[in-house]
Design a protein around this motif. Structure first.
Motif, short mmCIF file in Angstrom:
data_model
loop_
_atom_site.label_atom_id
_atom_site.label_comp_id
_atom_site.label_asym_id
_atom_site.label_seq_id
_atom_site.Cartn_x
_atom_site.Cartn_y
_atom_site.Cartn_z
N ASP A 3 -6.98 31.97 -41.95
CA ASP A 3 -5.93 31.01 -42.30
C ASP A 3 -6.20 29.65 -41.65
O ASP A 3 -6.01 28.61 -42.27
CB ASP A 3 -4.57 31.55 -41.85
CG ASP A 3 -3.43 30.61 -42.18
OD1 ASP A 3 -3.29 30.23 -43.36
OD2 ASP A 3 -2.69 30.23 -41.25
N ASN A 4 -6.67 29.66 -40.41
CA ASN A 4 -6.98 28.40 -39.72
C ASN A 4 -8.09 27.64 -40.43
O ASN A 4 -8.01 26.42 -40.57
CB ASN A 4 -7.38 28.66 -38.27
CG ASN A 4 -6.21 29.06 -37.40
OD1 ASN A 4 -5.06 28.94 -37.79
ND2 ASN A 4 -6.50 29.57 -36.23
N GLN A 5 -9.13 28.35 -40.87
CA GLN A 5 -10.21 27.70 -41.61
C GLN A 5 -9.67 27.06 -42.89
O GLN A 5 -10.01 25.92 -43.20
CB GLN A 5 -11.30 28.69 -41.97
CG GLN A 5 -12.16 29.11 -40.81
CD GLN A 5 -13.12 30.22 -41.20
OE1 GLN A 5 -12.75 31.16 -41.91
NE2 GLN A 5 -14.35 30.11 -40.74
N GLU A 6 -8.88 27.79 -43.61
CA GLU A 6 -8.31 27.25 -44.85
C GLU A 6 -7.48 26.01 -44.59
O GLU A 6 -7.54 25.04 -45.35
CB GLU A 6 -7.45 28.31 -45.54
CG GLU A 6 -8.25 29.36 -46.25
CD GLU A 6 -7.38 30.23 -47.12
OE1 GLU A 6 -6.60 29.71 -47.94
OE2 GLU A 6 -7.48 31.46 -46.97
N ARG A 7 -6.68 26.02 -43.53
CA ARG A 7 -5.86 24.86 -43.19
C ARG A 7 -6.73 23.66 -42.86
O ARG A 7 -6.44 22.53 -43.28
CB ARG A 7 -4.92 25.21 -42.04
CG ARG A 7 -3.85 26.18 -42.51
CD ARG A 7 -3.16 26.96 -41.44
NE ARG A 7 -2.59 26.19 -40.36
CZ ARG A 7 -2.00 26.74 -39.32
NH1 ARG A 7 -1.89 28.04 -39.21
NH2 ARG A 7 -1.51 25.99 -38.37
N ILE A 8 -7.81 23.89 -42.12
CA ILE A 8 -8.74 22.81 -41.77
C ILE A 8 -9.40 22.27 -43.04
O ILE A 8 -9.46 21.06 -43.26
CB ILE A 8 -9.78 23.29 -40.74
CG1 ILE A 8 -9.09 23.51 -39.39
CG2 ILE A 8 -10.95 22.31 -40.62
CD1 ILE A 8 -9.90 24.29 -38.38
N ALA A 30 -3.55 19.97 -39.46
CA ALA A 30 -3.65 21.36 -39.91
C ALA A 30 -2.68 22.27 -39.16
O ALA A 30 -2.66 23.48 -39.39
CB ALA A 30 -5.08 21.87 -39.74
N GLY A 31 -1.89 21.69 -38.26
CA GLY A 31 -0.95 22.49 -37.48
C GLY A 31 -1.61 23.21 -36.32
O GLY A 31 -1.10 24.22 -35.84
#
Length: 101
Positions: A3-8, A30-31
């Motif tokens: 999820d973190n990769q997708e947000r980035i 990206a939060g």
């Protein structure tokens, strides 16, 4: 993919041509405040043929993170200059070129 990769990736994809963002700025948008290194690690793992505009992400001083004189540094700088990003003494003037959400 996390999820973190997708947000980035989502944030980096939004940086328009002719603008740059810092690693910390991407992390914040990206939060993921305080996770600038995660942004760098995520971008370093992109496939060579990725269409994501990774070259628009620079360090907090407006410098490229690749070693000066190296092939990756030259590739990133050439891409930025082709988009009209100026360099002054090896730095990008962030006041003028920084992207804001």
């Amino acid at each position: 993919m996390t999820d973190n990769q997708e947000r980035i990736w989502h944030i980096v994809a939004r940086i328009p041509s002719g603008k740059v963002a810092t690693y910390g700025q991407v992390a914040e948008y990206a939060g993921l405040p305080g996770r600038a290194r995660l942004v760098g690690q995520t971008l370093a793992r992109l496939p060579a043929d990725s269409a994501l505009p990774w070259h628009r992400v620079v360090n907090s001083q407006g410098r490229l993170s690749f070693p000066v004189g190296g092939e990756k540094h030259a590739r990133q700088r050439n891409r930025l200059e082709a988009e009209g990003i100026p360099f002054q003494d090896g730095r990008i003037p962030l006041r003028r070129c920084r992207w804001r959400l």
